[in-house]
Design a protein around this motif. Structure first.
Motif, mmCIF file in Angstrom:
data_model
loop_
_atom_site.group_PDB
_atom_site.id
_atom_site.type_symbol
_atom_site.label_atom_id
_atom_site.label_comp_id
_atom_site.label_asym_id
_atom_site.label_seq_id
_atom_site.Cartn_x
_atom_site.Cartn_y
_atom_site.Cartn_z
ATOM 1 N N PRO A 161 47.921 14.722 6.863
ATOM 2 C CA PRO A 161 46.746 14.249 7.626
ATOM 3 C C PRO A 161 45.962 13.162 6.886
ATOM 4 O O PRO A 161 45.579 12.153 7.475
ATOM 5 C CB PRO A 161 45.913 15.522 7.808
ATOM 6 C CG PRO A 161 46.880 16.648 7.662
ATOM 7 C CD PRO A 161 47.953 16.178 6.730
ATOM 8 N N ARG A 164 47.961 9.906 6.959
ATOM 9 C CA ARG A 164 47.902 9.281 8.293
ATOM 10 C C ARG A 164 46.556 8.584 8.480
ATOM 11 O O ARG A 164 46.478 7.445 8.939
ATOM 12 C CB ARG A 164 48.124 10.360 9.363
ATOM 13 C CG ARG A 164 48.434 9.818 10.724
ATOM 14 C CD ARG A 164 49.067 10.833 11.665
ATOM 15 N NE ARG A 164 48.425 12.124 11.685
ATOM 16 C CZ ARG A 164 48.981 13.250 11.184
ATOM 17 N NH1 ARG A 164 50.156 13.211 10.610
ATOM 18 N NH2 ARG A 164 48.339 14.394 11.248
ATOM 19 N N GLU A 165 45.495 9.260 8.089
ATOM 20 C CA GLU A 165 44.150 8.700 8.245
ATOM 21 C C GLU A 165 44.002 7.397 7.440
ATOM 22 O O GLU A 165 43.471 6.401 7.939
ATOM 23 C CB GLU A 165 43.122 9.731 7.753
ATOM 24 C CG GLU A 165 41.720 9.411 8.169
ATOM 25 C CD GLU A 165 40.728 10.480 7.696
ATOM 26 O OE1 GLU A 165 39.583 10.115 7.443
ATOM 27 O OE2 GLU A 165 41.138 11.660 7.570
ATOM 28 N N LEU A 168 46.061 4.518 9.167
ATOM 29 C CA LEU A 168 45.642 4.040 10.496
ATOM 30 C C LEU A 168 44.997 2.662 10.403
ATOM 31 O O LEU A 168 45.155 1.829 11.293
ATOM 32 C CB LEU A 168 44.669 5.035 11.147
ATOM 33 C CG LEU A 168 45.325 6.148 11.968
ATOM 34 C CD1 LEU A 168 44.305 7.211 12.348
ATOM 35 C CD2 LEU A 168 46.013 5.588 13.210
ATOM 36 N N ASP A 197 50.680 6.962 14.362
ATOM 37 C CA ASP A 197 49.962 7.115 15.643
ATOM 38 C C ASP A 197 50.004 8.536 16.208
ATOM 39 O O ASP A 197 49.314 8.834 17.181
ATOM 40 C CB ASP A 197 50.569 6.161 16.693
ATOM 41 C CG ASP A 197 50.205 4.708 16.422
ATOM 42 O OD1 ASP A 197 49.331 4.477 15.566
ATOM 43 O OD2 ASP A 197 50.811 3.821 17.046
ATOM 44 N N TRP A 198 50.819 9.384 15.601
ATOM 45 C CA TRP A 198 50.975 10.753 16.125
ATOM 46 C C TRP A 198 49.638 11.501 16.123
ATOM 47 O O TRP A 198 48.898 11.467 15.141
ATOM 48 C CB TRP A 198 52.000 11.501 15.270
ATOM 49 C CG TRP A 198 52.283 12.894 15.748
ATOM 50 C CD1 TRP A 198 53.070 13.236 16.812
ATOM 51 C CD2 TRP A 198 51.794 14.115 15.200
ATOM 52 N NE1 TRP A 198 53.093 14.600 16.937
ATOM 53 C CE2 TRP A 198 52.320 15.171 15.978
ATOM 54 C CE3 TRP A 198 50.937 14.418 14.146
ATOM 55 C CZ2 TRP A 198 52.037 16.509 15.719
ATOM 56 C CZ3 TRP A 198 50.665 15.758 13.884
ATOM 57 C CH2 TRP A 198 51.196 16.784 14.668
ATOM 58 N N LYS A 199 49.355 12.132 17.258
ATOM 59 C CA LYS A 199 48.106 12.906 17.345
ATOM 60 C C LYS A 199 48.459 14.392 17.339
ATOM 61 O O LYS A 199 49.243 14.834 18.165
ATOM 62 C CB LYS A 199 47.361 12.579 18.657
ATOM 63 C CG LYS A 199 46.945 11.124 18.807
ATOM 64 C CD LYS A 199 45.612 10.866 18.139
ATOM 65 C CE LYS A 199 45.066 9.484 18.463
ATOM 66 N NZ LYS A 199 45.873 8.370 17.955
#
Length: 200
Positions: A161, A164-165, A168, A197-199
Motif C-alpha cells: 500500500p 502504491r501510494e 501514484l 492504479d489498482w484499488k
C-alpha cells in the motif's frame, strides 16, 4: 564446467579465496561462482557467500562490484537465496549502488533487487532503504540498461500500500515508457500502471 566445480565441492574454497586474491583473480572467481550458483545455491549459502559478496559490493573496482551484484542476482533467483539476501541485509547495499554512475553495476544491482523483492521481507527492506527514488530515476533515463528491471522492481513495490501510494504521483514516468522502442519495457510499464492504479 559448473557441474564439475559443484561435484568437486569447490564452492566453499572459492568463496574463501574471494577474501584474499588479487582483483583479476577475484573477477575470475566471481564469473565461476555465477555459473555454479545459477545451477545450485545451497553450497554457496552454506559457505557464507552472501555476506562475502555483500562486502564486495563496496569494492573500489567497478568490475568486482558489478560481478558481485551479478552473482547475488543468481543467488536471489533461488527461494533460499532470497531469504539470505534479507537476513544478510544486502538489499540496502544494492539500493545504494543504484545511485552510482556505472551502468553495469546499476543493471546488475537492479536485477538482484528484482529477484530479492519477490518476498514480503525483501519488499519491506527495500522500502526501508528508500529504493523508490533511485529506481524512478533509472526508469526515467531512456538509455539506462537497468530500466526494464527498475520498472519490474517498482511494480513489486507497488504491491505494498505505501509503495502504491508513493508511485501514484509518478504515473507519468511509466506512461512515457508505453512509447519506448523496447516492447519488453512497454509491457512492463503497462503492468506497473495496472498495479499502481489498482484499488483495494
Amino acid at each position: 564446467g559448473a557441474a564439475g566445480v559443484l561435484r568437486a565441492a569447490l564452492i566453499p574454497p572459492l568463496v574463501l579465496k574471494l577474501k584474499t586474491e588479487l582483483d583479476e583473480i577475484q573477477e575470475l572467481i566471481l564469473d565461476t561462482l555465477s555459473s555454479c550458483l545459477r545451477v545450485e545455491v545451497s553450497e554457496g549459502l552454506a559457505a557464507s557467500a552472501v555476506s562475502v559478496l555483500k562486502e564486495k559490493l563496496s569494492h573500489p573496482s567497478t568490475a568486482i562490484r558489478s560481478k558481485a551484484a551479478w552473482v547475488l542476482l543468481e543467488i536471489s533467483s533461488h527461494a533460499e537465496g532470497k531469504i539470505a539476501m534479507c537476513t544478510e541485509e544486502v538489499i540496502p547495499v544494492l539500493v545504494s549502488l543504484l545511485e552510482g554512475t556505472q551502468p553495469e553495476v546499476q543493471a546488475n544491482s537492479t536485477g538482484a533487487l528484482m529477484f530479492a523483492l519477490v518476498t514480503p521481507q525483501g519488499r519491506s527492506s527495500a522500502m526501508g532503504a528508500e529504493a523508490i527514488p533511485p529506481l524512478l530515476t533509472l526508469v526515467a533515463e531512456e538509455t539506462s540498461k537497468a530500466r526494464l528491471n527498475a520498472i519490474k522492481t517498482l511494480t513489486l513495490l507497488a504491491e505494498l500500500p505505501e509503495g502504491r501510494e508513493a508511485l501514484l504521483d509518478h504515473r507519468d514516468t511509466f506512461l512515457r515508457c508505453l512509447h519506448d522502442p523496447s516492447e519488453a519495457v512497454q509491457r512492463a510499464a503497462e503492468i506497473a500502471i495496472a498495479v499502481i492504479d489498482w484499488k483495494p
